[in-house]
Design an enzyme around this catalytic site. Sequence first.
Site, PDB file in Angstrom:
ATOM      1  N   GLY A  13       0.830  -1.205   0.000  1.00 50.73           N
ATOM      2  CA  GLY A  13       0.000   0.000   0.000  1.00 50.73           C
ATOM      3  C   GLY A  13       0.858   1.246   0.000  1.00 50.73           C
ATOM      4  O   GLY A  13       0.537   2.252   0.638  1.00 50.73           O
ATOM      5  N   TYR A 155     -14.104  -5.697   8.491  1.00 54.35           N
ATOM      6  CA  TYR A 155     -12.878  -4.936   8.761  1.00 54.35           C
ATOM      7  C   TYR A 155     -12.357  -5.240  10.168  1.00 54.35           C
ATOM      8  O   TYR A 155     -11.159  -5.486  10.359  1.00 54.35           O
ATOM      9  CB  TYR A 155     -13.169  -3.446   8.606  1.00 54.35           C
ATOM     10  N   ALA A 156     -13.253  -5.242  11.152  1.00 58.08           N
ATOM     11  CA  ALA A 156     -12.855  -5.530  12.535  1.00 58.08           C
ATOM     12  C   ALA A 156     -12.248  -6.924  12.647  1.00 58.08           C
ATOM     13  O   ALA A 156     -11.236  -7.126  13.323  1.00 58.08           O
ATOM     14  CB  ALA A 156     -14.055  -5.390  13.467  1.00 58.08           C
ATOM     15  N   ALA A 157     -12.871  -7.900  11.980  1.00 54.38           N
ATOM     16  CA  ALA A 157     -12.361  -9.266  12.028  1.00 54.38           C
ATOM     17  C   ALA A 157     -10.975  -9.363  11.403  1.00 54.38           C
ATOM     18  O   ALA A 157     -10.083 -10.049  11.926  1.00 54.38           O
ATOM     19  CB  ALA A 157     -13.328 -10.210  11.309  1.00 54.38           C
ATOM     20  N   ILE A 188      -7.281   8.717  11.217  1.00 53.73           N
ATOM     21  CA  ILE A 188      -6.159   9.395  10.569  1.00 53.73           C
ATOM     22  C   ILE A 188      -6.656  10.070   9.291  1.00 53.73           C
ATOM     23  O   ILE A 188      -7.516   9.524   8.585  1.00 53.73           O
ATOM     24  CB  ILE A 188      -5.023   8.397  10.230  1.00 53.73           C
TER      25      ILE A 188
END
Length: 245
Positions: A13, A155-157, A188
């Site tokens: 990324g 996303y949390a997992a 952010i």
Amino acid sequence: MDTFLHQVAVVTGATRGIGKAVTLALLQQGATVAGIYHSNHQAVKQLRQESGGTNKLHLFQCDVADETQVNSFFAAVERQFSAIDILVNCAGIRRDAVLAMMKSEDWRSVIDINLTGSFLMAKQAVLLMMKKKYGRIINITSPISYLGFAGQANYAASKAGQIGMTRSLAKETAKKKITVNCVSPGFIETDFLHGLPKEQLDGYKALVPMRRFGTTAEVADAVLFLAGRNAGYITGAVLEINGGL
């Protein structure tokens, strides 16, 4: 400064957001960076411009969720640099929806890129780091891993999985002088926040005791600390950069 002179870092990324900030910070401190991007060629052009055209920046197109592509990338890195010193896993996506309405493909794509991508990159990085008996692996996770926001179960997992993987890998590599840690940024100023309604952004900001969002430079500073030789006794840790969230 030349803190990372003669060191080779791999950053996923690398052309946007936190990954871009980490890449530029490593370059500024003397590292050679092999940066991975997925498909945004305009972001590649922008990063090259911001890096001043340095010959220490090498960019590779690669899908971190594709094992064949990851293996090909590391084969190219080994041919060019022999070994690496640092891996920073910054690549990540979100596909938000409440769980009952979430598409299976959106669950899989987030897990594949955020978690499986970190696994595939770390697996190959460890093999190269063992050649030097030295290495630093930093995974970018998130406070969502334990806070759990509505609409972000996938996303949390994925981020909770990164932490579990980090702590297990840290125990496997400690005797080889390879440390494995997480940096956990809160809210952010990146593309992840762009486009959200002002009311939602104000709500997020109200959750932060410092009453502001963090910067990518602040996250990059934390990453570089853990990537440095002075952090040799820190492994299996999660460093929170979240304004007190």
